[in-house]
Design a protein around this motif. Structure first.
Motif, PDB file in Angstrom:
ATOM      1  N   GLU A 153     101.482 -61.161  36.603  1.00  0.00           N
ATOM      2  CA  GLU A 153     102.587 -60.282  36.903  1.00  0.00           C
ATOM      3  C   GLU A 153     104.006 -61.042  36.336  1.00  0.00           C
ATOM      4  O   GLU A 153     104.851 -61.390  37.010  1.00  0.00           O
ATOM      5  CB  GLU A 153     102.887 -59.838  38.437  1.00  0.00           C
ATOM      6  CG  GLU A 153     103.789 -59.085  38.695  1.00  0.00           C
ATOM      7  CD  GLU A 153     104.224 -59.031  40.519  1.00  0.00           C
ATOM      8  OE1 GLU A 153     104.660 -57.954  40.832  1.00  0.00           O
ATOM      9  OE2 GLU A 153     103.756 -59.850  41.046  1.00  0.00           O
TER      10      GLU A 153
ATOM     11  N   THR B 223     110.519 -59.777  29.199  1.00  0.00           N
ATOM     12  CA  THR B 223     110.100 -58.200  29.805  1.00  0.00           C
ATOM     13  C   THR B 223     110.838 -57.260  28.906  1.00  0.00           C
ATOM     14  O   THR B 223     112.121 -57.463  28.528  1.00  0.00           O
ATOM     15  CB  THR B 223     110.113 -57.914  31.311  1.00  0.00           C
ATOM     16  OG1 THR B 223     111.604 -58.387  31.851  1.00  0.00           O
ATOM     17  CG2 THR B 223     109.148 -59.199  32.037  1.00  0.00           C
TER      18      THR B 223
ATOM     19  N   PHE C 114     108.405 -49.908  30.213  1.00  0.00           N
ATOM     20  CA  PHE C 114     107.306 -49.376  30.593  1.00  0.00           C
ATOM     21  C   PHE C 114     106.601 -48.443  29.740  1.00  0.00           C
ATOM     22  O   PHE C 114     107.262 -47.605  29.088  1.00  0.00           O
ATOM     23  CB  PHE C 114     107.267 -48.758  31.917  1.00  0.00           C
ATOM     24  CG  PHE C 114     107.539 -49.916  33.231  1.00  0.00           C
ATOM     25  CD1 PHE C 114     106.625 -50.422  33.849  1.00  0.00           C
ATOM     26  CD2 PHE C 114     109.043 -50.028  33.298  1.00  0.00           C
ATOM     27  CE1 PHE C 114     106.827 -51.453  34.840  1.00  0.00           C
ATOM     28  CE2 PHE C 114     109.285 -51.108  34.380  1.00  0.00           C
ATOM     29  CZ  PHE C 114     108.179 -51.776  35.100  1.00  0.00           C
TER      30      PHE C 114
ATOM     31  N   GLU D 215     103.601 -52.541  32.099  1.00  0.00           N
ATOM     32  CA  GLU D 215     105.073 -53.160  31.774  1.00  0.00           C
ATOM     33  C   GLU D 215     104.747 -53.623  30.243  1.00  0.00           C
ATOM     34  O   GLU D 215     103.840 -54.401  30.022  1.00  0.00           O
ATOM     35  CB  GLU D 215     105.374 -53.931  32.793  1.00  0.00           C
ATOM     36  CG  GLU D 215     106.954 -54.753  32.558  1.00  0.00           C
ATOM     37  CD  GLU D 215     107.244 -55.752  33.779  1.00  0.00           C
ATOM     38  OE1 GLU D 215     108.173 -55.879  33.677  1.00  0.00           O
ATOM     39  OE2 GLU D 215     106.355 -56.082  34.372  1.00  0.00           O
TER      40      GLU D 215
ATOM     41  N   ASP E 206     100.341 -57.050  32.498  1.00  0.00           N
ATOM     42  CA  ASP E 206     100.586 -56.310  33.555  1.00  0.00           C
ATOM     43  C   ASP E 206      99.478 -56.086  34.387  1.00  0.00           C
ATOM     44  O   ASP E 206      98.849 -54.873  34.211  1.00  0.00           O
ATOM     45  CB  ASP E 206     101.594 -55.194  33.429  1.00  0.00           C
ATOM     46  CG  ASP E 206     102.018 -54.461  34.554  1.00  0.00           C
ATOM     47  OD1 ASP E 206     101.393 -54.895  35.711  1.00  0.00           O
ATOM     48  OD2 ASP E 206     102.456 -53.253  34.709  1.00  0.00           O
TER      49      ASP E 206
END
Length: 366
Positions: free
Chosen positions: A95, A110, A113, A138, A172
């Motif tokens: 994660e 990051t 999505f 993600e 993810d």
């Protein structure tokens, strides 16, 4: 393989029971748990060690030949994060967040999505190439020297870095490896290939107790010079001592013994004598009348703040006397000389004596 994964996932959700744990917990049978992928790995000969604190994870990673799977650990400082992951041969970030990606994957971060659809791997990383497609969730942006797989609109769903036989992979897992998402498309093949790279997988579940001081924001005490705290304490002590020294000391109420007790009527008469000495007969008589009206109010049961006319009416009614005559004695007569003052004071005294006698006589009759 697909049939085995579906059977294990179904058995985990139906018969495994639901345990109230966080998402991606390796012992959770809930939809967001990952017990199914752990069971499949164990059936393939991978020993999965669940470590619920940093110390346990470090002990399980001794030797440097095990893989490490972990959620994001914001409670760890950058140095602590490098120390824990540096003990493993392969690191799988389940994660990832921007700080972790920046520290372990050379400035990666990051992004957005992906839609809930299968995405082609489109890369030569073995684990991703064997899965062919997966639902990646993600997205991320790779840093320098970091390879990306499963591209979507300029971002990727998996990051991969290799140096000296040691790899770091980020994906993810909520979209790929949970009990609910594992059977979809090529998710199972991707998750098993990434997590099963060595004979031992240490699944580290970070705990708030793992926080090290370097990850904490500096306290006010750490930001101030060392003499500030003792100085504040000394000021507080000085203030307390001053308060005890100068403050009032409350004790029980006591009656003060006066050398002489002066009656109220004596005070009134003394004031009248002062007015008489000053040759101010009207003021002297006013003082005598004020005191007389006050006594008459008590005798006749009138309110304390009764108007002079109310006292006049009550006295005239009680004595059956002429109201104008009573009013002249209690309010209207204006003496000009000391002789007039003495005569007015005598009439006032006689009127009060008459009212007292009438009240006493009425009380005896009743």
């Amino acid at each position: 393989m697909a049939v085995l994964v579906v059977a294990l996932v179904g058995g985990t959700l139906v018969f495994g029971g639901y345990s109230q744990r966080d998402a991606l917990d390796p012992e959770s049978a809930g939809a967001d748990g990952t017990r199914a992928v752990v069971r499949v790995l164990e059936q393939q000969g991978v020993r999965v060690v669940i470590a619920r604190d940093r110390r346990a994870a470090e002990r399980a990673l001794e030797g440097g030949e095990a893989s490490l799977a972990m959620r994001d650990a914001p409670m760890l400082s950058d140095d602590a994060l490098r120390d824990v992951t540096g003990r493993a041969r392969h690191v799988i970030l389940l994660e990832p967040r921007s700080r972790t990606l920046d520290v372990l994957l050379n400035g990666s971060r990051t992004g957005g999505f992906a839609d809930d659809r299968a995405v082609a791997a489109d890369c030569r990383v073995p684990a991703a190439a064997n899965a062919a497609t997966a639902r990646v969730g993600e997205l991320m942006t790779p840093g320098d020297g970091v390879r990306g797989c499963f591209p979507v609109d300029g971002e990727v769903g998996l990051l991969f870095s290799e140096a000296n036989g040691r790899t770091v992979t980020a994906l993810d897992a909520l979209a790929t490896a949970t009990n609910a998402t594992l059977p979809l498309d090529g998710n199972a093949a991707l998750a098993l290939a990434v997590l099963g790279q060595t004979d031992t997988l240490v699944w580290y579940v970070p705990s708030p107790a793992d926080a090290d001081r370097a990850a904490d924001a500096p306290t006010l005490g750490e930001l101030t010079p060392p003499w500030v705290t003792p100085g504040i304490l000394m000021l507080l002590v000085a203030a307390l001592v001053s308060a005890l020294w100068r403050g009032r000391r409350f004790g029980p109420l006591v009656t003060e013994r006066l050398p002489v007790t002066v009656r109220a009527n004596e005070t009134t008469e003394g004031r009248a004598r002062l007015y008489a000495t000053a040759r101010d007969a009207p003021h002297a008589l006013d003082e005598l009348r004020r005191a007389a009206r006050s006594r008459l109010q008590r005798l006749l049961g009138l309110p304390t703040r009764s108007a002079p006319d109310q006292v006049v009416d009550a006295v005239a009614e009680r004595l059956g006397a002429d109201r104008a005559r009573v009013r002249a004695i209690l309010a209207d007569d204006r003496p000009r000389t000391d002789r007039d003052l003495v005569a007015a004071a005598d009439r006032l005294r006689d009127l009060e004596a008459s009212v007292r006698a009438a009240v006493r006589t009425e009380g005896t009759t009743r």
